[in-house]
Write a protein that holds these residues in place. Structure first.
Motif, PDB file in Angstrom:
ATOM      1  N   GLN A 133      -0.813   6.914   1.067  1.00 24.60           N
ATOM      2  CA  GLN A 133      -1.186   6.191   2.314  1.00 24.60           C
ATOM      3  C   GLN A 133      -1.066   7.426   3.491  1.00 24.60           C
ATOM      4  OE1 GLN A 133      -2.935   3.695   2.195  1.00 24.60           O
ATOM      5  NE2 GLN A 133      -2.822   3.806   0.261  1.00 24.60           N
ATOM      6  N   TRP A 134      -0.093   7.999   3.327  1.00 23.54           N
ATOM      7  CA  TRP A 134       0.312   9.213   4.375  1.00 23.54           C
ATOM      8  C   TRP A 134      -0.696  10.327   4.221  1.00 23.54           C
ATOM      9  CZ3 TRP A 134       1.656  14.167   4.771  1.00 23.54           C
ATOM     10  CH2 TRP A 134       2.125  14.698   5.992  1.00 23.54           C
ATOM     11  N   LEU A 135      -0.981  10.674   2.967  1.00 23.50           N
ATOM     12  CA  LEU A 135      -1.803  11.781   2.703  1.00 23.50           C
ATOM     13  C   LEU A 135      -3.328  11.528   3.043  1.00 23.50           C
ATOM     14  CD1 LEU A 135      -0.501  13.054  -0.874  1.00 23.50           C
ATOM     15  CD2 LEU A 135      -0.357  14.268   1.501  1.00 23.50           C
ATOM     16  N   ARG A 136      -3.572   9.945   2.916  1.00 21.68           N
ATOM     17  CA  ARG A 136      -5.066   9.675   3.324  1.00 21.68           C
ATOM     18  C   ARG A 136      -5.315   9.945   4.759  1.00 21.68           C
ATOM     19  NH1 ARG A 136      -8.214   6.360   0.865  1.00 21.68           N
ATOM     20  NH2 ARG A 136      -8.215   4.957   2.862  1.00 21.68           N
ATOM     21  N   LYS A 137      -4.263   9.842   5.506  1.00 17.05           N
ATOM     22  CA  LYS A 137      -4.408   9.852   6.829  1.00 17.05           C
ATOM     23  C   LYS A 137      -5.004  11.263   7.623  1.00 17.05           C
ATOM     24  CE  LYS A 137      -0.894   6.355   8.219  1.00 17.05           C
ATOM     25  NZ  LYS A 137       0.511   6.310   8.725  1.00 17.05           N
ATOM     26  N   ILE A 138      -4.878  12.309   6.658  1.00 15.25           N
ATOM     27  CA  ILE A 138      -4.997  13.743   6.849  1.00 15.25           C
ATOM     28  C   ILE A 138      -6.637  14.041   7.159  1.00 15.25           C
ATOM     29  CG2 ILE A 138      -5.015  16.120   6.274  1.00 15.25           C
ATOM     30  CD1 ILE A 138      -2.299  15.559   5.015  1.00 15.25           C
ATOM     31  N   SER A 139      -7.307  13.547   5.988  1.00 13.07           N
ATOM     32  CA  SER A 139      -8.595  13.817   5.754  1.00 13.07           C
ATOM     33  C   SER A 139      -9.625  12.653   5.370  1.00 13.07           C
ATOM     34  CB  SER A 139      -9.227  15.330   5.223  1.00 13.07           C
ATOM     35  OG  SER A 139      -8.285  15.316   3.759  1.00 13.07           O
TER      36      SER A 139
END
Length: 208
Positions: A133-139
């Motif tokens: 979920q955190w990684l999805r916020k990047i791009s």
DNA sequence: TTATAGATTGCCT
DNA sequence: GGCAATCTATAAT
């Protein structure tokens, strides 16, 4: 990965935007920075047709803003939207014919910490790098991926994706897309029913 | 010259 | 789930 990858050519983009949008899935967007490289796999695109497409910026003719869409294929078109965000596109079809593909989401591959910092995300916790979920916020989203790659209209509009000199490139690293899902485009009100949005089926980094 | 809608996102209730 | 933020292009006055 990078050693075996090949730069996409002008001919790749000199086709119908729908075919380009489909073909771009699984390819890798690269930004060469002074201190390193940012890279992300393209997992979501949308086609914008030059003629008969009310939602395309090129629908009502060539202007200073959208002139890249009418130029030769494989060039960078960046526009500013809602007063806050940039969106990244690539021009398609020959010089004089409008058309393009919008990049909507990337799966972060290289330079994740740099991209997270550009997005203003908390990077002090190592466990974040394993949090989907955190990684999805990047791009995952057109405005988000531009912020992660530090893409702006002033800096990048009009650049050539297909030049080996360019700091923005798209390469094929041999990744094979298993299945593609096609649906209506997102966030628009005109011609919204057209099935022109392409995603890698099941990939968790698509924007919705 | 003024008004309004837009290929979005993040914060509020 | 709703809505403000905030710039640009285009339409309306």
């Amino acid at each position: 990965m990078l050693a075996a990858s090949t730069l996409l050519s002008s001919a790749f983009f000199n086709r119908d935007p729908r075919r380009v949008a489909r073909s771009l899935l699984g390819k890798v967007l690269i930004r060469k920075m002074p201190r390193g490289v940012l890279a992300g796999r393209i997992v979501e695109t949308e086609a914008y047709l030059g003629e008969g497409d009310g939602a395309a910026h090129s629908a009502s003719g060539k202007t200073a803003r959208n002139s890249v869409l009418f130029g030769p294929p494989g060039f960078v078109y960046v526009y500013f939207i809602y007063g806050n965000y940039y969106c990244l596109n690539v021009s398609c079809l020959p010089d004089g014919v409008a058309g393009g593909v919008l990049f909507r989401a990337l799966e972060p591959l290289t330079g994740i910490k740099e991209m997270a910092a550009a997005r203003g995300l908390e990077i002090s916790k190592p466990e974040n790098l394993k949090d989907l979920q955190w990684l999805r916020k990047i791009s995952s989203g057109p405005g988000r991926m531009c912020e992660a790659f530090d893409i702006t209209r002033a800096r990048d509009n009009g650049k050539n994706f297909t030049s080996s000199q360019s700091d923005l490139q798209i390469v094929d690293d041999g990744y094979r897309v298993r299945r593609v899902a096609i649906g209506p485009r997102i966030g628009i009100t005109k011609s919204a029913a057209e099935p022109l949005r392409y995603v890698i089926a099941g990939n968790p980094f698509v924007s919705l």
